[in-house]
Design a protein around this motif. Structure first.
Motif, PDB file in Angstrom:
ATOM      1  N   UNK A  67       0.849  -1.305  -0.065  1.00 45.18           N
ATOM      2  CA  UNK A  67      -0.001  -0.088   0.135  1.00 45.18           C
ATOM      3  C   UNK A  67       0.963   1.304   0.006  1.00 45.18           C
ATOM      4  N   UNK A  68       1.696   0.984   0.880  1.00 44.70           N
ATOM      5  CA  UNK A  68       2.913   2.145   0.792  1.00 44.70           C
ATOM      6  C   UNK A  68       3.518   2.601  -0.537  1.00 44.70           C
ATOM      7  N   UNK A  69       3.926   1.596  -1.232  1.00 43.49           N
ATOM      8  CA  UNK A  69       4.532   1.757  -2.601  1.00 43.49           C
ATOM      9  C   UNK A  69       3.415   2.297  -3.618  1.00 43.49           C
ATOM     10  N   UNK A  70       2.251   1.860  -3.331  1.00 45.24           N
ATOM     11  CA  UNK A  70       1.031   2.042  -4.421  1.00 45.24           C
ATOM     12  C   UNK A  70       1.028   3.838  -4.213  1.00 45.24           C
ATOM     13  N   UNK A  71       0.714   4.107  -2.966  1.00 49.80           N
ATOM     14  CA  UNK A  71       0.633   5.415  -2.512  1.00 49.80           C
ATOM     15  C   UNK A  71       1.676   6.473  -2.949  1.00 49.80           C
ATOM     16  N   UNK A  72       3.020   5.929  -2.864  1.00 51.19           N
ATOM     17  CA  UNK A  72       3.901   6.657  -3.649  1.00 51.19           C
ATOM     18  C   UNK A  72       4.014   6.818  -5.011  1.00 51.19           C
ATOM     19  N   UNK A  73       3.463   5.794  -5.611  1.00 49.79           N
ATOM     20  CA  UNK A  73       3.522   6.101  -7.172  1.00 49.79           C
ATOM     21  C   UNK A  73       2.057   7.012  -7.663  1.00 49.79           C
ATOM     22  N   UNK A  74       1.233   7.020  -6.805  1.00 49.62           N
ATOM     23  CA  UNK A  74      -0.053   7.819  -6.967  1.00 49.62           C
ATOM     24  C   UNK A  74       0.384   9.442  -6.781  1.00 49.62           C
ATOM     25  N   UNK A  75       0.990   9.711  -5.594  1.00 50.06           N
ATOM     26  CA  UNK A  75       1.416  10.990  -5.362  1.00 50.06           C
ATOM     27  C   UNK A  75       2.566  11.606  -6.337  1.00 50.06           C
ATOM     28  N   UNK A  76       2.973  10.713  -7.387  1.00 49.71           N
ATOM     29  CA  UNK A  76       4.086  10.945  -8.093  1.00 49.71           C
ATOM     30  C   UNK A  76       3.216  11.627  -9.354  1.00 49.71           C
ATOM     31  N   UNK A  77       1.990  11.160  -9.497  1.00 45.56           N
ATOM     32  CA  UNK A  77       1.063  11.605 -10.793  1.00 45.56           C
ATOM     33  C   UNK A  77       1.018  13.166 -10.749  1.00 45.56           C
ATOM     34  N   UNK A  78       0.918  14.092 -11.456  1.00 52.11           N
ATOM     35  CA  UNK A  78       0.443  15.158 -11.499  1.00 52.11           C
ATOM     36  C   UNK A  78      -0.872  15.287 -11.345  1.00 52.11           C
TER      37      UNK A  78
END
Length: 199
Positions: A67-78
């Motif tokens: 979940x943490x990794x997915x969260x980090x990917x998401x906040x990297x999206x503009x």
């Protein structure tokens, strides 16, 4: 940067909790899936991300590294900030979200909290090659925002949203409790009991 917190859960709220680490209580915002697994008075370990802004420092916590990794990917999206990313993770399972991205389900993604069409398109474009494989049974766990609810789950969701709960907040709880309930009344009562512990 705080990598994780390990301590006693002292309070659980609608979208956050207090975790007591050696006498210091950290308010940690977390997705519904993480909060559902916490128990007041019990020890927990949360993987954390610290958001630092001019006006606030906010901790976000997750029960699993996935979940943490997915969260980090998401906040990297503009266009996707921590609050929106948290809402996405609260609206369904990590694998159901991955499935929606792999299928380029723009319509389903736009039904998730805080996601418009352009943002959904950016999520699909930027993450479809980054989010990893989808579990074989992910198709059985639809993205909550895409109206996968039916039967007594849908009826319970209607009842709880009528009481002021959001779909993103209520549906994960309803789906979890539905495994143990066979009647509408039982499911409503069980879901309210879980949601009530967070108030």
């Amino acid at each position: 940067m705080i990598g994780y917190l390990k301590g006693i859960i002292s309070h659980i709220f609608t979208n956050s909790c207090f975790i007591d680490v050696h006498g210091v209580g950290y308010r940690t915002y977390a997705p519904a899936s993480t909060l559902d697994g916490l128990t007041v008075g019990k020890e927990a370990l949360l993987y954390t991300y610290m958001s630092v802004r001019e006006d606030a420092i906010v901790l976000y916590g997750f029960a699993t590294q996935d979940e943490y990794d997915l969260f980090m990917l998401l906040i990297g999206v503009n266009g996707v900030g921590p609050k929106v990313a948290l809402g996405i993770l609260s609206a369904g399972t990590a694998d159901s979200f991955r499935l929606a991205v792999h299928k380029k389900d723009i319509k389903g993604l736009t039904k998730m909290p805080g996601i418009g069409k352009k943002t959904a398109e950016r999520i699909v474009l930027e993450l479809q090659d980054k989010i990893g494989p989808v579990a074989e049974d992910a198709g059985n766990a639809p993205v909550s925002g895409s109206s996968g609810a039916s039967g007594i789950i849908a009826d319970t969701l209607l009842a709880l949203t009528g009481l002021g709960y959001s779909e993103a907040e209520a549906l994960p709880v309803i789906e979890a409790e539905a495994q143990h309930c066979t009647t509408l009344k039982a499911l409503i009562n069980a879901s309210l009991k879980v949601l009530g512990r967070r108030r």
